[in-house]
Design a protein around this motif. Structure first.
Motif, PDB file in Angstrom:
ATOM      1  N   SER A 126      -1.521  12.238 -16.973  1.00 31.26           N
ATOM      2  CA  SER A 126      -1.344  10.843 -16.572  1.00 31.26           C
ATOM      3  C   SER A 126      -0.117  10.224 -17.242  1.00 31.26           C
ATOM      4  O   SER A 126       0.724   9.609 -16.583  1.00 31.26           O
ATOM      5  CB  SER A 126      -2.590  10.080 -17.019  1.00 31.26           C
ATOM      6  N   THR A 280       6.291   4.622  -2.037  1.00 29.33           N
ATOM      7  CA  THR A 280       7.228   5.750  -2.101  1.00 29.33           C
ATOM      8  C   THR A 280       7.066   6.479  -3.438  1.00 29.33           C
ATOM      9  O   THR A 280       7.041   7.717  -3.495  1.00 29.33           O
ATOM     10  CB  THR A 280       8.678   5.247  -1.939  1.00 29.33           C
ATOM     11  N   ARG A 286       1.044  11.182  -6.238  1.00 24.60           N
ATOM     12  CA  ARG A 286      -0.178  11.723  -5.611  1.00 24.60           C
ATOM     13  C   ARG A 286      -0.032  13.225  -5.351  1.00 24.60           C
ATOM     14  O   ARG A 286      -0.990  13.985  -5.498  1.00 24.60           O
ATOM     15  CB  ARG A 286      -0.460  10.983  -4.298  1.00 24.60           C
ATOM     16  N   TYR A 406      -7.888   6.841  -9.228  1.00 26.52           N
ATOM     17  CA  TYR A 406      -6.592   6.149  -9.244  1.00 26.52           C
ATOM     18  C   TYR A 406      -5.619   6.761  -8.229  1.00 26.52           C
ATOM     19  O   TYR A 406      -5.886   7.795  -7.649  1.00 26.52           O
ATOM     20  CB  TYR A 406      -6.004   6.011 -10.652  1.00 26.52           C
TER      21      TYR A 406
HETATM   22  P1  TGC Z   1       0.049  -0.685   5.200  1.00 28.45           P
HETATM   23  O1  TGC Z   1       0.119  -1.693   6.299  1.00 28.45           O
HETATM   24  O2  TGC Z   1      -0.579   0.616   5.448  1.00 28.45           O
HETATM   25  O3  TGC Z   1       1.513  -0.423   4.637  1.00 28.45           O
HETATM   26  C1  TGC Z   1       2.298  -1.493   4.163  1.00 28.45           C
HETATM   27  C2  TGC Z   1       3.747  -1.022   4.127  1.00 28.45           C
HETATM   28  O4  TGC Z   1       3.876   0.082   3.244  1.00 28.45           O
HETATM   29  C3  TGC Z   1       4.352   1.234   3.980  1.00 28.45           C
HETATM   30  N1  TGC Z   1       3.626   2.404   3.490  1.00 28.45           N
HETATM   31  C4  TGC Z   1       4.198   3.459   2.922  1.00 28.45           C
HETATM   32  N2  TGC Z   1       5.491   3.740   2.649  1.00 28.45           N
HETATM   33  C5  TGC Z   1       5.753   4.912   2.034  1.00 28.45           C
HETATM   34  N3  TGC Z   1       4.783   5.780   1.697  1.00 28.45           N
HETATM   35  C6  TGC Z   1       3.486   5.529   1.946  1.00 28.45           C
HETATM   36  N4  TGC Z   1       2.539   6.380   1.558  1.00 28.45           N
HETATM   37  C7  TGC Z   1       3.142   4.328   2.584  1.00 28.45           C
HETATM   38  N5  TGC Z   1       1.966   3.746   2.965  1.00 28.45           N
HETATM   39  C8  TGC Z   1       2.281   2.583   3.526  1.00 28.45           C
HETATM   40  C9  TGC Z   1       4.035   0.947   5.420  1.00 28.45           C
HETATM   41  O5  TGC Z   1       4.885   1.662   6.271  1.00 28.45           O
HETATM   42  C10 TGC Z   1       4.239  -0.548   5.492  1.00 28.45           C
HETATM   43  O6  TGC Z   1       5.639  -0.777   5.557  1.00 28.45           O
HETATM   44  P2  TGC Z   1       6.189  -2.088   6.339  1.00 28.45           P
HETATM   45  O7  TGC Z   1       7.668  -1.940   6.259  1.00 28.45           O
HETATM   46  O8  TGC Z   1       5.635  -1.998   7.718  1.00 28.45           O
HETATM   47  O9  TGC Z   1       5.686  -3.276   5.583  1.00 28.45           O
HETATM   48  O10 TGC Z   1      -0.619  -1.418   3.964  1.00 28.45           O
HETATM   49  P3  TGC Z   1      -2.076  -1.858   3.702  1.00 28.45           P
HETATM   50  O11 TGC Z   1      -2.015  -3.110   2.923  1.00 28.45           O
HETATM   51  O12 TGC Z   1      -2.880  -1.829   4.969  1.00 28.45           O
HETATM   52  O13 TGC Z   1      -2.447  -0.649   2.749  1.00 28.45           O
HETATM   53  C11 TGC Z   1      -3.619  -0.048   2.763  1.00 28.45           C
HETATM   54  C12 TGC Z   1      -3.589   1.204   1.886  1.00 28.45           C
HETATM   55  C13 TGC Z   1      -4.977   1.686   1.710  1.00 28.45           C
HETATM   56  C14 TGC Z   1      -2.772   2.269   2.589  1.00 28.45           C
HETATM   57  C15 TGC Z   1      -2.929   1.010   0.531  1.00 28.45           C
HETATM   58  O14 TGC Z   1      -3.046  -0.240   0.085  1.00 28.45           O
HETATM   59  C16 TGC Z   1      -3.342   1.995  -0.534  1.00 28.45           C
HETATM   60  O15 TGC Z   1      -2.875   3.139  -0.547  1.00 28.45           O
HETATM   61  N6  TGC Z   1      -4.179   1.577  -1.498  1.00 28.45           N
HETATM   62  C17 TGC Z   1      -4.436   2.363  -2.692  1.00 28.45           C
HETATM   63  C18 TGC Z   1      -3.771   1.666  -3.861  1.00 28.45           C
HETATM   64  C19 TGC Z   1      -3.184   2.630  -4.831  1.00 28.45           C
HETATM   65  O16 TGC Z   1      -2.958   3.795  -4.570  1.00 28.45           O
HETATM   66  N7  TGC Z   1      -2.909   2.140  -6.028  1.00 28.45           N
HETATM   67  C20 TGC Z   1      -2.317   2.973  -7.028  1.00 28.45           C
HETATM   68  C21 TGC Z   1      -1.926   2.171  -8.260  1.00 28.45           C
HETATM   69  S1  TGC Z   1      -0.858   3.067  -9.338  1.00 28.45           S
HETATM   70  C22 TGC Z   1      -1.910   4.139 -10.102  1.00 28.45           C
HETATM   71  O17 TGC Z   1      -3.046   4.235  -9.840  1.00 28.45           O
HETATM   72  C23 TGC Z   1      -1.315   4.984 -11.134  1.00 28.45           C
HETATM   73  S2  TGC Z   1      -2.450   5.931 -12.041  1.00 28.45           S
HETATM   74  C24 TGC Z   1      -1.390   7.074 -12.567  1.00 28.45           C
HETATM   75  C25 TGC Z   1      -1.835   7.930 -13.643  1.00 28.45           C
HETATM   76  O18 TGC Z   1      -2.261   7.413 -14.698  1.00 28.45           O
HETATM   77  O19 TGC Z   1      -1.699   9.159 -13.460  1.00 28.45           O
END
Ligand code: TGC
Ligand code: FAD
Length: 428
Positions: A126, A280, A286, A406
């Motif tokens: 992490s 990104t 991930r 996470y």
């Molecule tokens: P959504 O409408 O799906 O997307 C919004 C905008 O983002 C773009 N996008 C991406 N771009 C690049 N790569 C990806 N994987 C992308 N996914 C989405 C998308 O194209 C869009 O762009 P635009 O230009 O149209 O605005 O957004 P949503 O609000 O519906 O999102 C839903 C969801 C579930 C996909 C998203 O919120 C999500 O993945 N939630 C999970 C949150 C998360 O992963 N948090 C991580 C926090 S950091 C962490 O945990 C670090 S721990 C590290 C460690 O200790 O090892």
């Protein structure tokens, strides 16, 4: 009637003996004699010599320098800051970045490094992932040239520590609803004031460079900022540690509290806007986790196998003799093998420019779910001894729950896949 199809079907099939020998030659079927339970489908043959050498360097460091420290670190919830410098010295930080003092290795090699670190502990992985895939990738992908040249070399060497603040107390899976804001300083030109709080942030208490995602007050659009702790006036930035965690205790986790913290406009990422910026970086992290979780699972397999061969129950038989025990090992080895191959394929596709975020969701979810489920079942092999931390299995199980949570909890990745499969959005 489709006459051409009918004619094709009625044409006599060529006898196999009429096919030229070269096309049917499986002259002698040869099988290798030994099955290697540690690499059942010979994934290592998919790696280049350089990638294998990098994996070996990482494995040696992890087994010789990290493994001896992990019990104490986990018991006392104590992350040794020197680890980042040791990793930096070996070129393990930001390893896939080209230039700025980084090693510039393939995505596969970078994944293999991650796997070796997580073989010891997910918390150590992490700390490394957040520094490399999240903080450094954010600056490398989106920062100005000046920011890259000033900050990346120090982060690559581990002289500077970095973190990535996306999650907030009220918004985890749904970061698009974040409340942290950046407003234009009322009197100082070229300065933003950041206010809000981020929580569960790996490395935040020790970070010199804090990547903070905030909404511009003027537009409501998400923007990224590289906040430099040394430039924040007293009282504007606090990063209290979150103590007494039930997992990931060998890593350091905290909050980021910003109270009108002034940040120069040069530290705002100029081009990227919206969630594309943080996601990104998350794509890269991930993918690393998909490799890393397989490292933790392989360590569980190794330990459970050794224990099952040594522990005797009923008439002096080793546990390994019993079919139920063998099935637990067979299931875990199968999942670790499939998971490693899948992560390798996605990493290769990434280097070839053919990877999509959904592929990464697929392997992040599957590998984390299978690592957690199998480690939990392998824990049973140890009987009551699993309760002793010296057997290491309970630590992996506790960690893998967080790893599944996470960077997008598994069900969230299922919904990302579901959206890609059906075209129907589940998040609105
Ligand atoms: P959504 O409408 O799906 O997307 C919004 C905008 O983002 C773009 N996008 C991406 N771009 C690049 N790569 C990806 N994987 C992308 N996914 C989405 C998308 O194209 C869009 O762009 P635009 O230009 O149209 O605005 O957004 P949503 O609000 O519906 O999102 C839903 C969801 C579930 C996909 C998203 O919120 C999500 O993945 N939630 C999970 C949150 C998360 O992963 N948090 C991580 C926090 S950091 C962490 O945990 C670090 S721990 C590290 C460690 O200790 O090892
Ligand atoms: P919630 O979003 O409240 O979700 C709770 C549960 O509800 C989950 O099971 C989730 O799958 C489910 N759920 C939510 N929405 C839906 C839905 N629409 N449909 C179905 N189910 C749903 N974040 C960072 O920004 N940077 C870091 O460095 C970082 N490091 C971390 C280190 C540790 C040790 C931990 C524990 C967390 C870290 N995080 C970090 C935060 C992590 O990314 C979040 O915990 C994670 O994204 C989940 O958010 P949440 O905890 O708010 O859960």
């Amino acid at each position: 009637m489709n006459t051409s199809l009918f004619r094709a079907a009625s044409r006599p099939a060529a006898r196999l003996s009429q096919i030229p020998a070269t096309s049917r030659s499986i002259a002698v079927r040869r099988y290798a004699t030994a099955f290697n339970w540690e690499d059942p489908l010979l994934a290592s043959e998919l790696y280049t010599d350089d990638e294998l050498a990098i994996q070996e360097t990482a494995r040696q460091y992890c087994q010789e320098r990290l493994q001896p420290r992990v019990l104490d670190a986990y018991r006392n919830e104590n992350y040794d800051r020197k680890i980042l410098e040791e990793m930096g010295e070996l070129g393990l930080l930001g390893a896939s970045i080209e230039g700025y003092g980084c090693a510039g290795v393939s995505t596969v090699a970078s994944g293999l490094i991650t796997k070796e670190v997580e073989r010891v502990d997910s918390g150590y992985r992490s700390g490394m992932s957040v520094q490399s895939s999240l903080a450094m990738t954010a600056i490398h992908e989106f920062g100005t040239q000046e920011l890259k040249e000033r900050l990346l070399p120090g982060l690559a060497k581990g002289k500077l520590a970095g973190c990535f603040g996306l999650t907030e107390p009220n918004h985890g899976s749904d970061p698009g609803s974040m409340e942290t804001i950046a407003r234009v300083h009322p009197t100082q030109k070229g300065v933003y004031l950041l206010s809000g709080s981020k929580t569960w942030i790996t490395n935040s208490p020790i970070s010199d460079v804090l990547i903070v995602w905030a909404k511009l007050q003027s537009t409501g659009k998400i923007r990224g900022f590289a906040v430099e702790r040394s430039k924040c006036p007293p009282g504007t930035l606090e990063t209290p540690a979150l103590k007494n965690k039930s997992a990931l205790r060998a890593s350091i986790t905290g909050m980021i509290q910003l109270d009108n913290c002034p940040v120069a406009v040069e530290n705002m990422f100029p081009v990227v806007e919206g969630l594309t910026g943080p996601f990104t970086c998350l794509n890269s992290a991930r993918l690393g986790i998909a490799f890393g979780a397989m490292g933790a699972l392989e360590d569980c397999i190794n330990r459970a196998r050794t224990y099952a061969l040594e522990r005797k129950q009923f008439k002096g038989n080793p546990l390994a003799k019993y079919q139920l025990i063998q099935k637990k090992l067979a299931d875990a080895v199968t999942d670790a093998t499939y998971g490693t191959l899948a992560a390798t394929q996605v990493a290769r596709l990434k280097d070839a420019g053919k990877c999509t975020p959904e592929m990464i969701s697929l392997i992040k979810r599957q590998n984390c779910d299978r690592a957690l489920a199998n480690s939990r079942i392998l824990q049973e092999v140890f009987g009551g001894n699993a309760a002793s931390d010296e057997y290491h299995i309970a630590r992996h199980v506790a960690n893998l729950f967080v790893v599944q949570t996470y960077e997008g909890q598994s069900d969230i990745h299922a919904l990302i896949l579901g959206r890609a499969i059906t075209g129907v959005q589940a998040f609105v």
